[in-house]
Design a protein around this motif. Structure first.
Motif, short mmCIF file in Angstrom:
data_model
loop_
_atom_site.label_atom_id
_atom_site.label_comp_id
_atom_site.label_asym_id
_atom_site.label_seq_id
_atom_site.Cartn_x
_atom_site.Cartn_y
_atom_site.Cartn_z
N TRP A 190 41.11 40.22 32.64
CA TRP A 190 40.02 39.47 32.00
C TRP A 190 40.44 38.04 31.68
N THR A 231 40.31 36.11 34.82
CA THR A 231 38.90 35.88 35.16
C THR A 231 38.33 34.75 34.33
N MET A 237 42.59 35.36 41.86
CA MET A 237 42.44 36.71 41.33
C MET A 237 42.75 37.71 42.44
N LEU A 266 32.44 38.45 41.28
CA LEU A 266 33.86 38.16 41.46
C LEU A 266 34.36 38.50 42.86
N ILE A 321 40.04 42.11 40.00
CA ILE A 321 38.58 42.13 40.12
C ILE A 321 38.06 43.53 39.82
#
Length: 140
Positions: free
Chosen positions: A118, A121, A1, A64, A6
């Motif tokens: 998203w 994630t 990521m 995160l 994030i």
């Protein structure tokens, strides 16, 4: 990521947090619509489950920036979910329901870039959970 992904996830979740109860209602409604077979894994009264979902999301989103400390908790969550009967194929439905919920909750703020952040994630978190769920216990 990436750091930008994030930031996008954390910023957008901050917009969803004030409507946590509604978001949880949307999420479970959508999940049971697209994957009715998982309904039996949950209690009839989802009140506590909805609170747990939003708390877990909040913890994950906050963590995160420090994945090295978040990963052990996510792995433990994956092992617990395996104990509830969650299978690898269930994760796709959960991811779909999550993105659908975020789209409804964020409206125009759910841009393609936010959606991608998203999705990334969720892939990181769900893969971590599934890998932990599939680990074989070490021999004594």
């Amino acid at each position: 990521m990436t750091p930008n992904q994030i930031k996008l996830v954390q910023t957008s979740f901050a917009q969803v947090a004030p409507i946590a109860a509604t978001a949880a209602d949307l999420f479970y409604g959508r999940l049971f619509e697209i994957a009715p077979q998982v309904r039996a894994m949950f209690p009839n009264d989802l009140s506590e489950q909805k609170k747990k979902l939003m708390a877990m999301l909040g913890t994950a989103v906050a963590g995160l920036s420090h994945l090295e400390t978040l990963v052990p908790a996510v792995e433990a969550l994956g092992r617990r979910h395996a104990g509830y009967g969650v299978k690898a194929q269930h994760y796709a439905s959960v991811g779909s329901a999550l993105l659908w919920t975020l789209e409804r909750g964020l409206g125009e703020a759910f841009t393609a870039e936010v959606k991608d952040a998203w999705a990334t994630t969720y892939i990181v978190l769900s893969t971590t959970m599934m890998n932990a769920a599939n680990e074989k216990p070490m021999a004594a």
